[in-house]
Structure formats: C-alpha cells, structure tokens
Motif scaffolding. Structure first.
Motif, short mmCIF file in Angstrom:
data_model
loop_
_atom_site.label_atom_id
_atom_site.label_comp_id
_atom_site.label_asym_id
_atom_site.label_seq_id
_atom_site.Cartn_x
_atom_site.Cartn_y
_atom_site.Cartn_z
N ILE A 132 -79.41 -15.33 -31.51
CA ILE A 132 -79.78 -14.43 -30.42
C ILE A 132 -80.26 -13.09 -30.97
CG2 ILE A 132 -78.88 -13.13 -28.45
CD1 ILE A 132 -76.97 -15.52 -27.98
N ALA A 133 -79.53 -12.53 -31.93
CA ALA A 133 -79.92 -11.24 -32.51
C ALA A 133 -81.28 -11.34 -33.18
CB ALA A 133 -78.86 -10.79 -33.51
N ASP A 134 -81.52 -12.43 -33.88
CA ASP A 134 -82.80 -12.60 -34.58
C ASP A 134 -83.96 -12.64 -33.59
OD1 ASP A 134 -84.29 -13.43 -37.17
OD2 ASP A 134 -84.83 -15.02 -35.77
N MET A 135 -83.80 -13.34 -32.48
CA MET A 135 -84.87 -13.42 -31.49
C MET A 135 -85.18 -12.05 -30.89
SD MET A 135 -84.38 -17.07 -29.52
CE MET A 135 -82.73 -16.70 -28.92
N ILE A 136 -84.14 -11.29 -30.59
CA ILE A 136 -84.35 -9.97 -29.99
C ILE A 136 -85.00 -9.02 -30.99
CG2 ILE A 136 -83.18 -7.96 -29.02
CD1 ILE A 136 -81.14 -9.94 -27.82
N GLU A 137 -84.56 -9.07 -32.24
CA GLU A 137 -85.15 -8.20 -33.26
C GLU A 137 -86.62 -8.51 -33.48
OE1 GLU A 137 -82.82 -8.51 -36.79
OE2 GLU A 137 -81.11 -7.40 -35.97
N ARG A 138 -87.00 -9.77 -33.33
CA ARG A 138 -88.39 -10.18 -33.54
C ARG A 138 -89.20 -10.15 -32.24
NH1 ARG A 138 -89.47 -14.96 -34.59
NH2 ARG A 138 -87.50 -16.03 -34.27
N ALA A 139 -88.57 -9.65 -31.16
CA ALA A 139 -89.24 -9.55 -29.85
C ALA A 139 -89.68 -10.91 -29.31
CB ALA A 139 -90.43 -8.60 -29.92
N VAL A 140 -88.87 -11.93 -29.57
CA VAL A 140 -89.05 -13.21 -28.90
C VAL A 140 -88.28 -13.09 -27.59
CG1 VAL A 140 -88.68 -15.71 -29.01
CG2 VAL A 140 -89.21 -14.43 -31.09
N LEU A 141 -88.99 -12.75 -26.52
CA LEU A 141 -88.34 -12.30 -25.29
C LEU A 141 -88.79 -13.12 -24.08
CD1 LEU A 141 -88.83 -8.45 -25.90
CD2 LEU A 141 -86.84 -9.86 -26.51
N PRO A 142 -88.23 -14.30 -23.92
CA PRO A 142 -88.56 -15.10 -22.73
C PRO A 142 -88.02 -14.43 -21.47
CG PRO A 142 -86.70 -16.05 -23.88
CD PRO A 142 -87.21 -14.95 -24.76
N GLU A 143 -88.45 -14.92 -20.33
CA GLU A 143 -87.98 -14.35 -19.07
C GLU A 143 -86.49 -14.53 -18.88
OE1 GLU A 143 -89.68 -12.52 -16.82
OE2 GLU A 143 -91.23 -12.54 -18.37
N ILE A 144 -85.96 -15.63 -19.37
CA ILE A 144 -84.54 -15.91 -19.19
C ILE A 144 -84.01 -16.72 -20.38
CG2 ILE A 144 -84.97 -18.02 -17.87
CD1 ILE A 144 -82.48 -17.28 -16.19
N MET A 145 -82.78 -16.45 -20.75
CA MET A 145 -82.09 -17.24 -21.77
C MET A 145 -80.73 -17.63 -21.22
SD MET A 145 -83.13 -15.56 -25.45
CE MET A 145 -82.71 -13.83 -25.20
N VAL A 146 -80.36 -18.88 -21.45
CA VAL A 146 -79.08 -19.41 -20.99
C VAL A 146 -78.41 -20.14 -22.15
CG1 VAL A 146 -77.89 -20.90 -19.33
CG2 VAL A 146 -80.01 -19.73 -18.66
N PHE A 147 -77.26 -19.65 -22.56
CA PHE A 147 -76.59 -20.22 -23.72
C PHE A 147 -75.12 -20.51 -23.43
CE2 PHE A 147 -79.83 -17.44 -25.87
CZ PHE A 147 -80.62 -18.47 -26.33
N THR A 148 -74.64 -21.60 -24.01
CA THR A 148 -73.21 -21.87 -24.05
C THR A 148 -72.71 -21.43 -25.42
OG1 THR A 148 -73.44 -23.78 -22.60
CG2 THR A 148 -71.41 -23.64 -23.89
N LEU A 149 -71.71 -20.55 -25.40
CA LEU A 149 -71.22 -19.94 -26.63
C LEU A 149 -69.70 -19.83 -26.57
CD1 LEU A 149 -73.77 -17.03 -26.53
CD2 LEU A 149 -73.58 -18.51 -28.52
N GLN A 150 -69.13 -19.49 -27.70
CA GLN A 150 -67.71 -19.16 -27.72
C GLN A 150 -67.47 -18.01 -26.74
OE1 GLN A 150 -66.23 -18.62 -31.67
NE2 GLN A 150 -64.39 -17.54 -31.01
N LYS A 151 -66.42 -18.11 -25.95
CA LYS A 151 -66.16 -17.12 -24.91
C LYS A 151 -66.08 -15.71 -25.48
CE LYS A 151 -63.25 -16.05 -20.94
NZ LYS A 151 -63.27 -14.61 -21.23
N GLU A 152 -65.50 -15.55 -26.65
CA GLU A 152 -65.38 -14.22 -27.26
C GLU A 152 -66.76 -13.61 -27.52
OE1 GLU A 152 -62.98 -14.53 -30.72
OE2 GLU A 152 -61.14 -14.97 -29.61
N VAL A 153 -67.72 -14.44 -27.87
CA VAL A 153 -69.08 -13.95 -28.11
C VAL A 153 -69.71 -13.48 -26.80
CG1 VAL A 153 -71.40 -14.56 -28.91
CG2 VAL A 153 -69.39 -15.42 -30.13
N VAL A 154 -69.54 -14.26 -25.73
CA VAL A 154 -70.07 -13.88 -24.42
C VAL A 154 -69.44 -12.58 -23.94
CG1 VAL A 154 -70.29 -14.57 -22.00
CG2 VAL A 154 -70.64 -16.26 -23.82
#
Length: 276
Positions: A132-154
C-alpha cells in the motif's frame, strides 16, 4: 467458471495435494472461506462492470471468482508460481476478462503505466502495508482500494492524531484517501486459521490530491515518527541541522516541543513545504 468450492477445506487441500505443493508461510497464504464474506468484499468496490481492476495475491481465486462474476476487467498479481499455474491453466484459463502477472507485485506493478479503477486483495500480513505504501508513494492512485489485512494494520490506516495507532503509515494512507474499516473478519473464517484477526479496509480517493514529492514527504514523515518519544525538533535535526530546525518549525507554525503523533496531515504538509 472453475467449480472449486472455496468454502470447502477438503477441496482446497485436495487441489494443493494434487499439485504436489503446500502453502508457503513466507508469502502469508491464508484462504478466506465463507462466500458471503467474499461477496461482501467484492461489493465494496461498487459497480465494476467493464472497469479495470487489479487483484493482489489471488491465491486460488476465491475473490477473483467474485470479481469476474461482477464483470471486472481483471488483472491478478501472484507471486507464488504454483498458484499462478493453477489460475492461468485451470481456474480461469478461458475467462476473456482475466489476465495474470506472475511475480512480486511490488516489482511487477511498476511495469504497468495504465492504472486501474480499483485495486483489491487479501494481502499477506507480512507485506500488506509495504504494498500500500509503495503504491501511494509512486502515485498509483485508483478511485478505490479494498483490502483484507491484519486488523492491527487497518487500525493504523484510519487512526487520527493523538491515537496510539497513529503512525507514519496512517499519514501516508490518508494523504490521498479517506480509509475506513468496513468490517472485521474473525480468524476462524480462514484456512489455515491465522494467529490474528483481520479487517477489510476501504480507501476512497479524495477529490483534491496534493502535488508534492511523495517520496520526500514519506521520508520526512517516517523520520518524524522514527522515535516517537522524541520531540519533532529533535527528530527533524538530522534533516535540517541544528541551525535551521527552529526557523523551519516556526515558519510551519509547529511547536518544537510537540511530538509527531499529535501532528495532523495539514501540519506535516506545511512542514514538508518549508523543507522543499
């Protein structure tokens, strides 16, 4: 459509055994079983019929199946060679809207210039935040992102200043998006059962984006949060030097004795502007 029952541990195990490989712990592979949960996740992306969607870490295709049913033009990124082989040669080989890119998503995504409408995935716990951090840093910015992650990360992704979960990752996630936890998923919904609970995060892109050097901003924020007990002034000195630090903080309107965990996104953007 492949007729694998994704809710059946027996069928999943049989597929794995028939191909002579087991799940690799290094990739954090856990299969989400209940169909209602997978359907609910797919629905969070809204109407995706005819729209380009990327899925990270499809595994055996439990979410992939849901996205294809909804008419998405789907590209999947899978690092595990065994899963990739099953997906492209058996599960979805005859699906015209399905394509697969094999390899590490952190590397293979960089070779694609056209960005999707949505990015989704049941992300491995060990690399989810990195992706997620890599995409944001590289401005890969879709209209929406939906991820299942460890609850602590969310919890970190939508944390606000002053909250114990607020971190440099929180700031980065909120730079272009308004993330929120859609719902939690108990560990018993996965096979094999992980040691942690999960959550589904939805990230909707903001109307106005910041035209900044994203890597430089990310580096600044990580520096400020690197030692949370230190003041902003002390953490900033390595970047500005002692002679300039007070001048920069004063110009940005930030108290030198404040700690990073209490700075808002707007505070950090002003500070970044004074350093550029």
């Amino acid at each position: 459509m492949w007729d694998l029952d994704y809710e059946s541990v027996r069928e999943i195990t049989a597929v794995l055994d028939s191909h002579g490989f087991a799940m690799s712990k290094k990739f954090g592979q856990n299969f989400l079983l209940p169909e209602p949960v997978r359907s609910r996740i797919a629905d969070l992306a809204g109407d995706i019929r005819g729209k380009t969607v990327w899925e990270v870490g499809p595994g055996l295709g439990a979410l992939t199946e849901q996205l294809i049913k909804r008419g998405a033009v789907l590209t999947c990124f899978e690092i595990d060679h065994g899963f990739a082989k099953i997906l492209k040669e058996e599960a979805f080989f005859d699906e015209p809207l399905f394509s697969l890119v094999e390899g590490d998503a952190l590397k293979t995504m960089k070779g694609i210039s056209d960005h999707p409408y949505a990015i989704m995935g049941n992300l491995p716990y060990n690399v989810g935040s990195l992706i997620i951090a890599d995409m944001i840093e590289r401005a890969v910015l879709p209209e929406i992102m939906v991820f299942t992650l460890q609850k602590e990360v969310v919890d970190r992704m939508d944390a606000k200043p002053g909250n114990k979960d607020y971190s440099s990752f929180s700031v980065l996630c909120q730079l272009d998006y308004a993330p929120y936890c859609a719902f939690n998923i108990g560990r018993k919904n996965f096979f094999p059962e992980p040691n942690v609970d999960s959550a589904v995060v939805v990230m909707r892109k903001k109307d106005e984006l910041h035209d900044i050097d994203r890597k430089a901003f990310s580096f600044l924020v990580r520096t400020l949060f690197s030692q949370r007990r230190k003041t902003v002034r002390n953490n900033l000195i390595p970047l500005t030097g002692k002679d300039r630090v007070d001048q920069v903080l004063d110009a940005a309107g930030i108290n030198p004795g404040e700690r990073a965990e209490n700075l808002s996104l707007e505070d950090l953007l002003r500070l970044h502007g004074r350093l550029c």
